[in-house]
Design a protein around this motif. Structure first.
Motif, PDB file in Angstrom:
ATOM      1  N   ILE A 235       0.832  -1.210   0.000  1.00 14.34           N
ATOM      2  CA  ILE A 235       0.000   0.000   0.000  1.00 14.34           C
ATOM      3  C   ILE A 235       0.866   1.260   0.000  1.00 14.34           C
ATOM      4  O   ILE A 235       0.828   2.063  -0.937  1.00 14.34           O
ATOM      5  CB  ILE A 235      -0.944   0.030   1.228  1.00 14.34           C
ATOM      6  N   TYR A 236       1.664   1.446   1.043  1.00 13.91           N
ATOM      7  CA  TYR A 236       2.384   2.709   1.205  1.00 13.91           C
ATOM      8  C   TYR A 236       3.454   2.914   0.145  1.00 13.91           C
ATOM      9  O   TYR A 236       3.759   4.058  -0.212  1.00 13.91           O
ATOM     10  CB  TYR A 236       3.005   2.784   2.602  1.00 13.91           C
ATOM     11  N   PHE A 237       4.042   1.832  -0.372  1.00  9.24           N
ATOM     12  CA  PHE A 237       5.070   1.949  -1.400  1.00  9.24           C
ATOM     13  C   PHE A 237       4.533   1.648  -2.804  1.00  9.24           C
ATOM     14  O   PHE A 237       5.318   1.381  -3.725  1.00  9.24           O
ATOM     15  CB  PHE A 237       6.237   0.991  -1.109  1.00  9.24           C
ATOM     16  N   HIS A 238       3.241   1.686  -2.991  1.00  7.91           N
ATOM     17  CA  HIS A 238       2.680   1.368  -4.309  1.00  7.91           C
ATOM     18  C   HIS A 238       3.264   2.311  -5.363  1.00  7.91           C
ATOM     19  O   HIS A 238       3.265   3.542  -5.184  1.00  7.91           O
ATOM     20  CB  HIS A 238       1.154   1.498  -4.275  1.00  7.91           C
ATOM     21  N   ASN A 358      11.944   4.438  -1.783  1.00  5.07           N
ATOM     22  CA  ASN A 358      11.091   4.131  -0.634  1.00  5.07           C
ATOM     23  C   ASN A 358      11.630   2.882   0.049  1.00  5.07           C
ATOM     24  O   ASN A 358      11.626   1.789  -0.539  1.00  5.07           O
ATOM     25  CB  ASN A 358       9.638   3.904  -1.050  1.00  5.07           C
ATOM     26  N   PHE A 359      12.091   3.060   1.255  1.00  6.04           N
ATOM     27  CA  PHE A 359      12.617   1.934   2.016  1.00  6.04           C
ATOM     28  C   PHE A 359      12.047   1.981   3.426  1.00  6.04           C
ATOM     29  O   PHE A 359      11.789   3.052   3.979  1.00  6.04           O
ATOM     30  CB  PHE A 359      14.148   1.960   2.067  1.00  6.04           C
ATOM     31  N   ASP A 360      11.848   0.817   4.006  1.00  6.83           N
ATOM     32  CA  ASP A 360      11.310   0.724   5.358  1.00  6.83           C
ATOM     33  C   ASP A 360      12.062  -0.349   6.130  1.00  6.83           C
ATOM     34  O   ASP A 360      12.527  -1.333   5.556  1.00  6.83           O
ATOM     35  CB  ASP A 360       9.816   0.381   5.315  1.00  6.83           C
ATOM     36  N   VAL A 403      16.195  -3.970   5.680  1.00  8.37           N
ATOM     37  CA  VAL A 403      15.564  -2.855   4.989  1.00  8.37           C
ATOM     38  C   VAL A 403      14.899  -3.364   3.716  1.00  8.37           C
ATOM     39  O   VAL A 403      15.509  -4.128   2.948  1.00  8.37           O
ATOM     40  CB  VAL A 403      16.593  -1.759   4.651  1.00  8.37           C
ATOM     41  N   THR A 404      13.659  -2.980   3.483  1.00  9.79           N
ATOM     42  CA  THR A 404      12.937  -3.407   2.283  1.00  9.79           C
ATOM     43  C   THR A 404      12.431  -2.189   1.514  1.00  9.79           C
ATOM     44  O   THR A 404      12.177  -1.135   2.094  1.00  9.79           O
ATOM     45  CB  THR A 404      11.748  -4.301   2.636  1.00  9.79           C
ATOM     46  N   GLY A 405      12.294  -2.343   0.215  1.00 13.89           N
ATOM     47  CA  GLY A 405      11.801  -1.252  -0.628  1.00 13.89           C
ATOM     48  C   GLY A 405      12.499  -1.280  -1.972  1.00 13.89           C
ATOM     49  O   GLY A 405      13.130  -2.272  -2.343  1.00 13.89           O
TER      50      GLY A 405
END
Length: 447
Positions: A235-238, A358-360, A403-405
């Motif tokens: 959702i947030y990184f769409h 975009n990374f989280d 870290v993913t993105g």
């Protein structure tokens, strides 16, 4: 206290219970009501059409989660000596509830995109709204005590002396995150963000260092961590949401450039944005803006004589996102040449190409050397010792510190014209060869 409890219907929590007059008075302030006009998920409603919920509904939801935490703590872990025993002192309830309700009050129009362009900081603005005597919020808070606005502000900036109150509002599992995951999942029509809120609230407990969780609730906490991870990825990184943010960014950048150059046509003068273009805005100027105000200016700019400004306004309002491709360090060297090809196709590369990262970090252990150290999730054992979550959970351990993105290169959809169509040129053919043969991305994943 109110003579009779007031409730608000809510699709996530069923009812939001208000028992204090100060909470009701804060809800009715102009500063809180402004949040009704700011989308919680920015431009994500252009991808998930149900995502029309606002910062206002989220703020009430965070308040309700915090209220339930306070009720649980007071019912099951009440202090016997003013909190010195590490248990819950219910004298902290009102400051916790006010901080929960007001934690997002400083968000501006289109939130993070606006901050990036104009250098504002919603957390700093939040503190100003709470402590500035000109605001209605400050007036209501001062009605509790003269130092109460500063107390609530200190919860939000993490300097409040009681870590239980701070972690209730801001930690790796807090009232804010729990509400927005459930609320965003509900309004986007997805199941990624669902987790057992009731169970998590039941296994939360206070201790001298903040908030911990009982071992019996570890699996509910695991589920929360995984849900958060999935919401960020899906959702947030769409990529299309990010594309619309890129267009919004470029639109505001172009308007700012025209204004600063003294070239802005007076017939289209964005009066309410002028203080931000001039880098000399007041708190009143900030509170005058919301998503609707910006959209109104964008409608005016559809007829603006500058073709870049008018085109970007149309792309944003009519939902015509840029396309994108992921890239890595090994393929990033291709991007300047690809941007040159976009320019050769007739687009200004400054406004029609962009990179976005975009990374989280779904979960991380506490690192005191970090610039932004995270409060780790503690599981309290039967002997009252604490164990950090990832040491007990193989599932959480597998994603801890990971870290993913992705990073994406954005460009106009016209650059994907097919051979034989009117828009297809040798320049576009070369761009597509870079895109597909240059291994920027698997062509099947092009967004």
């Amino acid at each position: 206290m109110l003579p009779r409890e007031k409730v608000f219907r809510d699709p996530v929590h069923n009812y939001i219970h208000v028992q204090h007059q100060v909470i009701l008075d804060l809800i009715n302030t102009p500063e809180m009501q402004r949040l009704r006009r700011i989308h919680q998920l920015g431009v994500s409603n252009m991808v998930f059409q149900g995502a029309e919920h606002t910062r206002f509904t989220h703020s009430l939801g965070v308040y309700e989660v915090a209220r339930q935490i306070c009720d649980n703590f007071q019912r099951n872990y009440p202090t016997q000596n003013g909190g010195a025993d590490g248990l819950w002192n219910d004298d902290e309830r009102l400051v916790a509830l006010c901080a929960a309700l007001l934690h997002d009050i400083g968000h501006g129009a289109y939130s993070h995109t606006f901050e990036h362009i104009f250098g504002t900081d919603h957390e700093e603005i939040t503190r100003r709204i709470l402590t500035d005597p000109s605001t209605e919020v400050n007036k209501v808070l001062r009605g509790v005590s003269p130092d109460f606005p500063a107390k609530v502000a200190s919860v939000i900036d993490h300097s409040y002396p009681n870590p239980q109150v701070v972690q209730m509002i801001s930690s790796q599992i807090d009232a804010d995150r729990m509400d927005y995951l459930l609320r965003d999942a509900y309004n986007t029509g997805t199941n990624y963000g669902l987790f057992d809120l009731t169970r998590i609230l039941r296994v939360m407990r206070p201790y001298a260092g903040g908030i911990a969780f009982e071992p019996s609730g570890m699996h509910a906490v695991e589920d929360y961590i995984v849900s958060r991870f999935q919401m960020y990825q899906q959702i947030y990184f769409h990529p299309v949401s990010r594309s619309m943010e890129v267009i919004l960014t470029k639109l505001l950048e172009r308007a700012k450039e025209l204004f600063e150059a003294g070239d802005f046509d007076e017939r289209f003068n964005p009066r309410l944005l002028a203080p931000f273009f001039n880098k000399n805005f007041t708190l009143h100027d900030y509170l005058m803006l919301d998503d609707g105000v910006l959209n109104t200016y964008f409608h005016y700019w559809l007829d603006y004589p500058d073709p870049t400004l008018s085109d970007l306004a149309a792309r944003f309002l009519d939902r015509r996102p840029f396309k994108s491709a992921t890239f890595t360090t090994s393929s990033a060297n291709l991007l300047p040449a690809m941007a040159d090809l976009v320019a050769a196709a007739g687009f200004d590369r400054r406004y029609y190409t962009a990179t976005d990262s975009n990374f989280d970090l779904p979960y991380d252990q506490y690192d005191p050397t970090s610039a932004t150290p995270k409060t780790q999730i503690e599981i309290m054992q039967l002997d009252d010792t604490l164990e950090e979550l990832s040491t007990l959970s193989p599932l959480v351990g597998a994603i801890t510190g990971k870290v993913t993105g992705d990073e994406r290169f954005y460009f106009p959809k016209q650059m994907l014209a097919k051979p034989g169509t009117p828009g297809y040129t040798a320049t576009i053919a070369q761009f597509q060869r870079y895109l597909l043969n240059g291994e920027v991305i698997d062509p099947q994943l092009l967004q």
